[in-house]
Design an enzyme around this catalytic site. Structure first.
Site, PDB file in Angstrom:
ATOM      1  CG  ASP A  19       4.525  -4.962  -9.642  1.00 51.15           C
ATOM      2  OD1 ASP A  19       4.248  -5.605  -8.604  1.00 51.15           O
ATOM      3  OD2 ASP A  19       4.302  -5.399 -10.779  1.00 51.15           O
ATOM      4  CG  HIS A  36       4.555  -6.330   0.852  1.00 48.91           C
ATOM      5  ND1 HIS A  36       4.465  -5.913  -0.446  1.00 48.91           N
ATOM      6  CD2 HIS A  36       3.779  -7.455   0.939  1.00 48.91           C
ATOM      7  CE1 HIS A  36       3.668  -6.726  -1.134  1.00 48.91           C
ATOM      8  NE2 HIS A  36       3.248  -7.673  -0.317  1.00 48.91           N
ATOM      9  CG  LEU A 130       5.998  15.658  -2.100  1.00 51.69           C
ATOM     10  CD1 LEU A 130       6.289  15.785  -3.601  1.00 51.69           C
ATOM     11  CD2 LEU A 130       6.828  14.494  -1.531  1.00 51.69           C
TER      12      LEU A 130
HETATM   13  C1  FPP Z   1       3.231  -4.637  -5.364  1.00 52.92           C
HETATM   14  O1  FPP Z   1       4.253  -5.620  -5.375  1.00 52.92           O
HETATM   15  C2  FPP Z   1       3.248  -3.942  -4.091  1.00 52.92           C
HETATM   16  C3  FPP Z   1       2.202  -3.849  -3.234  1.00 52.92           C
HETATM   17  C4  FPP Z   1       0.884  -4.477  -3.488  1.00 52.92           C
HETATM   18  C5  FPP Z   1       2.327  -3.159  -1.929  1.00 52.92           C
HETATM   19  C6  FPP Z   1       3.077  -1.875  -1.948  1.00 52.92           C
HETATM   20  C7  FPP Z   1       3.453  -1.536  -0.574  1.00 52.92           C
HETATM   21  C8  FPP Z   1       4.631  -1.038  -0.179  1.00 52.92           C
HETATM   22  C9  FPP Z   1       5.690  -0.612  -1.110  1.00 52.92           C
HETATM   23  C10 FPP Z   1       4.903  -0.952   1.267  1.00 52.92           C
HETATM   24  C11 FPP Z   1       4.679   0.255   2.031  1.00 52.92           C
HETATM   25  C12 FPP Z   1       3.935   1.390   1.449  1.00 52.92           C
HETATM   26  C13 FPP Z   1       3.634   2.509   2.143  1.00 52.92           C
HETATM   27  C14 FPP Z   1       2.953   3.642   1.447  1.00 52.92           C
HETATM   28  C15 FPP Z   1       3.963   2.638   3.573  1.00 52.92           C
HETATM   29  P1  FPP Z   1       3.834  -7.161  -5.508  1.00 52.92           P
HETATM   30  O2  FPP Z   1       3.580  -7.687  -4.153  1.00 52.92           O
HETATM   31  O3  FPP Z   1       2.678  -7.277  -6.464  1.00 52.92           O
HETATM   32  O4  FPP Z   1       5.145  -7.777  -6.125  1.00 52.92           O
HETATM   33  P2  FPP Z   1       5.237  -8.985  -7.152  1.00 52.92           P
HETATM   34  O5  FPP Z   1       4.643  -8.490  -8.458  1.00 52.92           O
HETATM   35  O6  FPP Z   1       6.718  -9.222  -7.262  1.00 52.92           O
HETATM   36  O7  FPP Z   1       4.499 -10.123  -6.568  1.00 52.92           O
END
Ligand code: FPP
Length: 254
Positions: A19, A36, A130
């Site tokens: 997050d 992201h 893994l």
């Molecule tokens: C949450 O942060 C994150 C996500 C919903 C997306 C997670 C995706 C990645 C880390 C990118 C790539 C992943 C793979 C497996 C290739 P948020 O957007 O809710 O952040 P915020 O709380 O600051 O708004």
């Protein structure tokens, strides 16, 4: 797969909520999609760390069943990122002995993505260094509901007696049933919640939270989580004395 126990101090299974990508981008006055993209780099760091430490399973929450409700441009950017990551990273993960799996409702993805998911799973199925489980379009409640549905179908078809439905029967039908339950849960970004991730599987998992935003993740932060985990006493509902008896005169070395 070899089975070093979590009592060695190293978690066998680490489950992560990644997050903070959006806030990382907002602090830089950049679109959320840039956060992201930076988050994808932290994914590689986390995989490397787990391989080096001898973790057996790493489960990453990449996209929740609720994330489909985000603005269309953000969902689109994430889908593009997943597609690119599948094209770019899977060969290298295979070379490193990583078995890639996906959990969640994959029917909601574009066929181009599901085809790559299937191909990644087929290519890496024999690997054992893994297991990398990627939770995509995943929800813990949805997971439990689909396990309950599977049990109901077996009862309706006469293959299962209702009295045979117990915790073990349920545990065999939720996602990742063939793997040890998560030992350590890590959530970055400062929020103190589980957000519908692996609800069944996290029953006795040790929870660890950090304010660090996911794209800022580094090995030192992961090491803090692992050190904290190594110092915890896991009791699984028993007493401290039952899991680590207080030494007595009989058990003390002379
Ligand atoms: C949450 O942060 C994150 C996500 C919903 C997306 C997670 C995706 C990645 C880390 C990118 C790539 C992943 C793979 C497996 C290739 P948020 O957007 O809710 O952040 P915020 O709380 O600051 O708004």
């Amino acid at each position: 797969m070899s089975a070093p126990s979590a009592t060695s101090g190293v978690p066998r299974h680490v489950a992560v909520i990644m997050d903070g990508n959006g806030r990382w981008a907002a602090r830089r006055r950049r679109p959320r999609a840039i956060g992201h993209r930076a988050g994808a780099r932290a994914v590689n760091l986390c995989i490397d760390f787990c391989i080096e430490r001898g973790v057996q399973v790493l489960t990453l929450f990449a996209f929740s069943s609720e994330n489909w409700g985000r603005p269309a441009d953000e969902v689109g950017a994430l889908m593009k990122l997943f597609l690119n990551a599948l094209d770019r990273e899977v060969g290298e993960l295979h070379r490193r002995g990583v078995q890639v799996r996906f959990i969640g409702d994959r029917d909601r993805f574009d066929p181009a993505i599901t085809a790559r998911m299937r191909a990644a799973e087929a290519l890496t199925a024999g690997n054992g260094r893994l297991v990398l489980a990627i939770a995509a379009s995943y929800g813990g409640r949805q997971d439990i509901a689909s396990a309950a549905r599977a049990l109901a179908v077996e009862v309706a078809e006469g293959r299962l007696r209702p009295e045979a439905i117990d915790e073990a029967a349920m545990a065999r039908r939720v996602a990742l049933a063939d793997l040890p339950a998560p030992d350590l849960f890590i959530r970055t970004g400062g929020d103190l919640r589980v957000s519908n991730f692996l609800l069944w599987q996290l029953a006795y998992t040790e929870l660890w939270f950090t304010e660090v935003l996911w794209p800022d993740l580094d090995a030192a932060t992961l090491q803090q989580a692992f050190d904290d985990f190594a110092g915890r006493q896991r009791r699984f509902g028993l007493t401290g004395d039952q899991v680590a008896p207080t030494p007595t005169a009989d058990t003390m070395a002379p």
